[in-house]
Design a protein around this motif. Structure first.
Motif, PDB file in Angstrom:
ATOM      1  N   SER A   1      -4.996  16.436 -13.006  1.00  0.00           N
ATOM      2  CA  SER A   1      -5.250  15.803 -14.285  1.00  0.00           C
ATOM      3  C   SER A   1      -5.007  14.237 -14.218  1.00  0.00           C
ATOM      4  O   SER A   1      -4.078  13.815 -13.298  1.00  0.00           O
ATOM      5  N   ASP A   2      -5.452  13.522 -15.119  1.00  0.00           N
ATOM      6  CA  ASP A   2      -5.339  12.057 -15.163  1.00  0.00           C
ATOM      7  C   ASP A   2      -4.032  11.464 -15.122  1.00  0.00           C
ATOM      8  O   ASP A   2      -3.576  10.657 -14.477  1.00  0.00           O
ATOM      9  N   SER A   3      -3.014  12.213 -15.824  1.00  0.00           N
ATOM     10  CA  SER A   3      -1.758  11.865 -16.106  1.00  0.00           C
ATOM     11  C   SER A   3      -1.175  11.926 -14.823  1.00  0.00           C
ATOM     12  O   SER A   3      -0.081  11.281 -14.688  1.00  0.00           O
ATOM     13  N   MET A   4      -1.491  12.768 -13.907  1.00  0.00           N
ATOM     14  CA  MET A   4      -0.763  13.095 -12.568  1.00  0.00           C
ATOM     15  C   MET A   4      -1.153  12.192 -11.569  1.00  0.00           C
ATOM     16  O   MET A   4      -0.417  12.209 -10.344  1.00  0.00           O
ATOM     17  N   ARG A   5      -2.066  11.255 -11.632  1.00  0.00           N
ATOM     18  CA  ARG A   5      -2.650  10.684 -10.631  1.00  0.00           C
ATOM     19  C   ARG A   5      -1.532   9.237 -10.188  1.00  0.00           C
ATOM     20  O   ARG A   5      -2.108   7.822 -10.452  1.00  0.00           O
ATOM     21  N   GLU A   6      -0.472   9.422  -9.876  1.00  0.00           N
ATOM     22  CA  GLU A   6       0.412   8.599  -9.676  1.00  0.00           C
ATOM     23  C   GLU A   6       1.080   8.860  -8.211  1.00  0.00           C
ATOM     24  O   GLU A   6       1.379   9.811  -7.946  1.00  0.00           O
ATOM     25  N   LEU A   7       1.571   7.761  -7.722  1.00  0.00           N
ATOM     26  CA  LEU A   7       2.210   7.776  -6.362  1.00  0.00           C
ATOM     27  C   LEU A   7       3.497   8.609  -6.660  1.00  0.00           C
ATOM     28  O   LEU A   7       3.769   9.405  -5.706  1.00  0.00           O
ATOM     29  N   ASN A   8       4.245   8.438  -7.529  1.00  0.00           N
ATOM     30  CA  ASN A   8       5.608   9.430  -7.783  1.00  0.00           C
ATOM     31  C   ASN A   8       5.248  10.685  -7.880  1.00  0.00           C
ATOM     32  O   ASN A   8       6.133  11.455  -7.690  1.00  0.00           O
ATOM     33  N   ALA A   9       3.991  11.088  -8.215  1.00  0.00           N
ATOM     34  CA  ALA A   9       3.616  12.560  -8.438  1.00  0.00           C
ATOM     35  C   ALA A   9       3.262  13.394  -6.953  1.00  0.00           C
ATOM     36  O   ALA A   9       3.280  14.618  -6.770  1.00  0.00           O
TER      37      ALA A   9
ATOM     38  N   THR B   1       3.842  14.889  -3.485  1.00  0.00           N
ATOM     39  CA  THR B   1       5.084  15.772  -2.907  1.00  0.00           C
ATOM     40  C   THR B   1       4.905  15.574  -1.273  1.00  0.00           C
ATOM     41  O   THR B   1       5.914  16.237  -0.786  1.00  0.00           O
ATOM     42  N   LYS B   2       3.853  15.423  -0.818  1.00  0.00           N
ATOM     43  CA  LYS B   2       3.966  15.354   0.754  1.00  0.00           C
ATOM     44  C   LYS B   2       3.242  14.131   1.343  1.00  0.00           C
ATOM     45  O   LYS B   2       2.332  13.244   0.885  1.00  0.00           O
ATOM     46  N   ASN B   3       3.486  13.981   2.761  1.00  0.00           N
ATOM     47  CA  ASN B   3       3.176  12.919   3.646  1.00  0.00           C
ATOM     48  C   ASN B   3       2.939  11.698   2.962  1.00  0.00           C
ATOM     49  O   ASN B   3       2.045  10.849   2.987  1.00  0.00           O
ATOM     50  N   LYS B   4       4.263  11.269   2.331  1.00  0.00           N
ATOM     51  CA  LYS B   4       4.280   9.676   1.711  1.00  0.00           C
ATOM     52  C   LYS B   4       4.335   8.872   2.495  1.00  0.00           C
ATOM     53  O   LYS B   4       4.836   8.949   3.779  1.00  0.00           O
TER      54      LYS B   4
ATOM     55  N   TRP C   1       0.875  -1.209   0.021  1.00  0.00           N
ATOM     56  CA  TRP C   1       0.047  -0.024   0.177  1.00  0.00           C
ATOM     57  C   TRP C   1       0.776   1.295  -0.076  1.00  0.00           C
ATOM     58  O   TRP C   1       1.903   1.275   0.741  1.00  0.00           O
ATOM     59  N   GLY C   2       0.509   2.107  -0.855  1.00  0.00           N
ATOM     60  CA  GLY C   2       1.278   3.394  -0.892  1.00  0.00           C
ATOM     61  C   GLY C   2       0.318   4.516  -0.952  1.00  0.00           C
ATOM     62  O   GLY C   2      -0.830   4.554  -1.308  1.00  0.00           O
ATOM     63  N   TYR C   3       0.720   5.791  -0.257  1.00  0.00           N
ATOM     64  CA  TYR C   3      -0.238   6.893   0.189  1.00  0.00           C
ATOM     65  C   TYR C   3       0.771   8.168  -0.262  1.00  0.00           C
ATOM     66  O   TYR C   3       1.730   8.243   0.189  1.00  0.00           O
ATOM     67  N   GLY C   4       0.013   9.165  -0.889  1.00  0.00           N
ATOM     68  CA  GLY C   4       0.816  10.442  -0.899  1.00  0.00           C
ATOM     69  C   GLY C   4      -0.119  11.553  -1.166  1.00  0.00           C
ATOM     70  O   GLY C   4      -1.016  11.518  -1.696  1.00  0.00           O
ATOM     71  N   GLU C   5       0.302  12.743  -0.788  1.00  0.00           N
ATOM     72  CA  GLU C   5      -0.431  14.028  -0.978  1.00  0.00           C
ATOM     73  C   GLU C   5       0.276  15.042  -1.772  1.00  0.00           C
ATOM     74  O   GLU C   5       1.185  14.892  -1.900  1.00  0.00           O
ATOM     75  N   GLY C   6      -0.445  16.036  -2.203  1.00  0.00           N
ATOM     76  CA  GLY C   6       0.376  17.015  -3.047  1.00  0.00           C
ATOM     77  C   GLY C   6       0.750  16.955  -4.241  1.00  0.00           C
ATOM     78  O   GLY C   6       1.630  17.200  -4.588  1.00  0.00           O
TER      79      GLY C   6
END
Length: 1010
Positions: A528-536, A538-541, A518-523
């Motif tokens: 946009s659809d293309s940015m909906r990735e864990l690597n995108a 920037t905060k509270n990973k 399980w992975g989680y991240g904010e910010g």
């Protein structure tokens, strides 16, 4: 030049073959001289086959006069005819004795139906295919006595299946599904109805004990379609239509809502909430129309081919199912393929392999209730003068003062979908060195990968109450690799013509392995659809992961014996060893025994055989188990948390669960007695059974007492208590044929009575569903527990007389029109001691009625199902009738609610404050009669035989769930249970609210065979 001679030789060979063929034609009829369409006509030992047309005619070519032609059709005895010098062969087929010679699948074997000594019900795949459902189990509803199926509604939802009631309080109540001999767990969402040849339901322990530690909830054996000897045959099946979603309630418009809320405010001494209701006339926001589709498409399609020779048979099917959600986005889609090959290398060796790749994707919003609950005055979008132009696409929606989040906006933000990929391989090898002695080994491997992606965009609809100031992305990945290996040796022998015996011994090994991440991240920089990735992010990973493994080793045996087809005995024994338990309790034994007396074959019955065609008594006993608790519960676990120390958030650890090295199997001991009968050449058939089963060493997840020194949320699994289920199953069938007209009627009837025999201590009380249900010794588990609503105070006299012996009012804040609660124990005050049993989620009986009619090319099927005597908690009562909340109400509530003496004795007066707790006290006000009768399916079809270049073409029109009779005022009377993940499946049964309804569906069908 040489190619000319080759071509000439091929042409000459083809001509010779053609001249060598003999064309045979004829007609197939029944004993009443009525033609039988669709009879299979096969040249034995070849792949050449044909089928009779509507008039019973056929034509087929045979290689020579030594050939034999086999005629077969469901319900009739197969015939084998030698060709000889004949060019025309017509046959009269005799109806089989119902299939007492029909083969029934039992655990690790298949036997004649006449040799079955246990409680087993069989349903053919053809009966299941009349319904278009995502989960095959839903098609069983009303077709098998002793089986209760409750539809869940919603794309991909799994129905709840109970076989002869419940046998556990805290674990999963679903049966074990075994597909082609391999245990597949408690869900068959991966199977299409078009893949199934038959389903056998093992209802008692004498039948299911061969599956040991996973059979306490019953076992359902599923046999998929295999190839048959004959030419390659193609089948295409399509069912497509619309699911209807009408608003279950007639909600108030804007003017009506204002009128209702004003009355609630006025009754509590306040001024109008929305002055001048007429100003809202014609300004209603139709939330339902804006967000819910009245019709959503559903499609079920299958393309298959099958055929083969005496040496090799094959079957390939591609299946597709798609059910859209009511929101216009999401739903459930499934694609499965099944490739089956069976080989007969010689009279001694045979083998087979099946590949089953499949793909599923699902996801849909779950907020359809909000489209009714949100007030009808708030607009969908913010007015233009409230927009600054800087809002993102998710922030342009209006906020409702009802505190219901804007449902159209919620659907717009929804992005939570799961994709699942699986591949199952199942193969066997069988060797029969001498007649009757069979060695068989079978192995299966299942590989799966499930990926769930969720994105929550940032938005601000209201800065205080409806917002997410930062977006977030989540991803779950679960993989599994499971394998099963089974080895059996079976020897069957007939001695002295009358003694028939069979012995099977074997062992099985199973292992289940998996891991999740399980992975989680904010910010995320934008939505946009293309940015909906864990690597995108920037905060509270954050991330977590885990792996698990469990295994089961078993030794199995079965001995069966019958003398002269009169006296039967079957005994089974299974010894299971599970990795879920420690050494002292790792192994457990599960024996069973059953006997049968086929009275019909006694000499004294000879004179009655013109009337009685089957008569048999059965009795069975057995033990089965339940090991469905989490892995490694004998280990202590450390939980992780957070705590503020000195103004800083720090990581903490605590004992979340404690080890119990003495944990052992939950065991069910079962006995049953049955009578099978048939009259007038099995025109009338049926069975009557009585059963009783007791569960011992029930598994509970208990909290540690605070005085132990452990946190109150620390838990431990332990064995506590026992319960008992008993009841009657009845199946009654009538089938007949008059010329071209045939018909059949099946009735199933089931009763279940459940009682708790013991708990950990006398007087212990187990609560469920937020203390709204209670389980105690000597009563049924999970009954509704609350206050008794004894009507409404109709006048001041009634209000003043509701006092204790000293004249003190029992309900000091009540006013005329409020609910009168009973002082059950008569102590002159209302408190928790006045809560009592106010209803039961368990039906007194369930009834199924199945009708089928056929006349020439026409056929009609109708299925009805009924649940009688159960209650349902309608939690929507508060949403719809409570003036203390600002949600929308039903239209005309100001007249439905009490507004003067005699105007209502059910719906209390409208009140903003509800000081009497009319709706906050859980009482019988919420409990309604949940009995219902539902037409599950009505289908009419017409079949063409040997027309349009096809063997068969059938078109049909069907309606599912078209009509329901019930007194229940909630959304849908098919209500299952609580949350199995919270050990609340049983103790939380019978709560209906905004449950996704089982929807009426209209479908067109097309079936093609060639």
């Amino acid at each position: 030049m040489k190619f000319k001679y080759i071509g000439f030789f091929i042409a000459l060979l083809c001509t010779a073959v053609s001249f060598g063929q003999i064309k045979i034609k004829g007609t197939v009829k029944d004993k009443a001289n009525v033609p039988i369409p669709g009879v299979n006509v096969i040249v034995k030992g070849t792949s050449t086959s044909a089928a009779t047309d509507f008039d019973g005619n056929y034509a087929i070519s045979v290689p020579n006069k030594n050939a034999q032609i086999e005629f077969s059709f469901v319900g009739f005895t197969s015939q084998l005819v030698s060709v000889g010098d004949k060019t025309e062969i017509s046959v009269v087929m005799q109806e089989s004795s119902q299939a007492l010679d029909e083969i029934v699948v039992v655990g690790y074997a298949a036997v004649k139906k006449s040799d079955v000594t246990s409680s087993i019900s069989s349903v053919k795949g053809k009966e299941l295919q009349t319904m278009t459902v995502g989960n095959v189990a839903e098609s069983l509803q009303g077709k098998v006595s002793g089986v209760q199926v409750t539809g869940q509604g919603g794309p991909g939802a799994q129905p709840r299946v109970l076989i002869r009631g419940i046998s556990t309080l805290n674990l999963n109540t679903d049966p074990l599904y075994v597909v082609d001999g391999i245990p597949m767990g408690t869900s068959i969402n991966f199977l299409s109805t078009n893949e199934i040849e038959s389903m056998e339901v093992l209802k008692d322990a004498s039948a299911s004990a061969i599956y040991g530690s996973r059979a306490s909830n019953g076992v359902i054996l599923i046999t998929t379609k295999k190839g048959k000897v004959g030419k390659t045959r193609f089948n295409f099946d399509l069912s497509s239509g619309m699911q209807i979603m009408n608003n279950p309630y007639n909600m108030a418009d804007a003017e009506g809502y204002a009128t209702i809320m004003n009355k609630a405010y006025n009754n509590s001494g306040y001024s109008d909430y929305l002055p001048n209701p007429s100003q809202y006339r014609g300004k209603t926001t139709d939330w339902w129309k804006a967000g819910i589709r009245t019709g959503t498409p559903v499609t079920n399609a299958s393309l298959g081919l099958s055929g083969g020779s005496d040496k090799h048979t094959y079957a390939i099917s591609l299946n597709y199912y798609d059910s859209d959600s009511m929101y216009g986005i999401g739903g459930w889609e499934r694609v499965t393929m099944r490739i089956s090959n069976d080989f007969k290398f010689s009279d001694k060796f045979s083998a087979g392999i099946t590949l089953n790749p499949r793909y599923e994707t699902w996801g849909a919003p779950g907020n359809w209730a909000d489209f009714d609950k949100i007030d009808p005055i708030t607009p969908i979008y913010k007015p233009a003068d409230q927009l600054s132009g800087t809002e993102n696409e998710y922030s342009i929606y209006a906020r409702s003062p009802s505190y219901v989040w804007n449902p159209v906006a919620a659907v717009k933000r929804y992005d939570d979908y799961t994709n699942k990929y699986n591949l199952n391989t199942n193969g066997y090898l069988q060797y029969e060195p001498i007649k009757g002695l069979v060695f068989r080994t079978q192995a299966s491997v299942e590989v799966g990968d499930e990926v769930r992606n969720k994105f929550s965009p940032d938005f601000v609809i209201d800065a205080a109450h409806e917002k997410a100031e930062i977006n977030s992305v989540e991803k779950w990945n679960t993989t599994n690799v499971d394998w099963t290996w089974q080895n059996t040796i079976t020897y069957s022998k007939t001695f002295a013509e009358k003694h028939n015996a069979s012995l099977m011994i074997g062992n099985t090994m199973e292992e289940y392995n998996g891991n999740n991440l399980w992975g989680y991240g904010e910010g995320v920089p934008n939505n946009s659809d293309s940015m909906r990735e864990l690597n995108a992010a920037t905060k509270n990973k954050d991330s977590k992961g885990n792996s698990w493994s469990s295994s089961l080793m078993s030794y199995i045996s079965r001995f069966s014996y019958n003398y002269d087809g009169k006296y039967y005995f079957t005994g089974t024994f299974r010894r299971d060893g599970s990795s879920k338990f420690m050494t002292n309790n790792k192994w457990a034994n599960f024996p069973s025994a059953s006997v049968s007396w086929r009275i019909l074959n006694e000499g004294f019955m000879e004179s009655a055989k013109d009337v009685v065609s089957d008569l048999r008594l059965r009795a069975g006993w057995g033990k089965v188990g339940n090991q469905g608790l989490p892995d490694a519960v004998y280990q202590s676990n450390i939980g992780q948390g957070y705590y503020v120390i000195g103004g800083q958030v720090v990581d903490t650890s605590f004992p979340s669960s404690m080890a119990n090295k003495d944990i052992k199997w939950e065991t069910v001991e079962d006995m049953s007695f049955g009578l099978d009968f048939g009259f007038w050449k099995n025109k009338v058939t049926g069975s009557l059974e009585y059963y009783k089963k007791q569960t011992h060493d029930m598994l509970f997840l208990k909290q540690f007492p605070t005085y132990s020194g452990f946190p109150g949320y620390s838990t431990m699994w332990t064995n506590i208590g026992s319960m008992q289920s008993s009841g009657i199953d009845l199946l009654l069938s009538y089938k007949d044929k008059k010329g071209d007209f045939s018909y059949g009627v099946d009735v199933t009837f089931t009763t279940v009575n459940v009682d708790m025999l013991s708990l950990s201590a006398d007087g212990e009380r187990l609560y469920g569903s937020s203390n709204r249900t209670l389980t105690v010794k000597g009563d049924e588990p999970g009954y509704f527990y609350g206050y008794v609503a004894d009507g409404l105070f109709q006048n001041q006299t009634e209000l003043n007389s509701h006092t204790d012996e000293h004249g003190t009012k029992l309900q000091p804040y009540a006013q005329v029109g409020d609910v009168r609660f009973k002082d059950i124990n008569g102590d002159g005050k209302l408190d928790d001691k006045d809560r009592t049993k106010i209803g039961s989620p368990w039906a007194d009986y369930n009834i199924g009625l199945n009708l089928n009619f056929a006349y020439k090319g026409f056929d009609l099927v109708a299925n009805f199902y009924s649940s009688i005597g159960n209650d349902i908690v309608n939690t929507n009562i508060s949403d719809l009738y409570n003036g203390a909340s600002l949600t929308n109400k039903v239209r005309g509530l100001e007249q439905m609610a009490w507004h003067g003496e005699g105007t209502s004795n059910y719906i209390p007066r409208l009140s903003k404050d509800d000081n009497n707790e009319n709706f906050t006290k859980f009482s019988s006000l919420y409990v309604e009669d949940g009995s219902f009768v539902r037409m599950k399916n009505l289908q009419v079809g017409y079949s063409f035989y040997n027309k349009f270049g096809l063997d068969k073409l059938r078109v049909s029109l069907s309606g599912q769930n078209l009509w329901t009779w019930t007194k229940y005022t909630g959304v849908d009377p098919e209500v299952a249970g609580g949350d199995p993940d919270k050990q609340d499946r049983v103790k939380g049964s019978g709560f209906g609210g905004w449950n996704y309804p089982v929807q009426p569906t209209i479908l067109m069908g097309l079936n093609v065979a060639f």
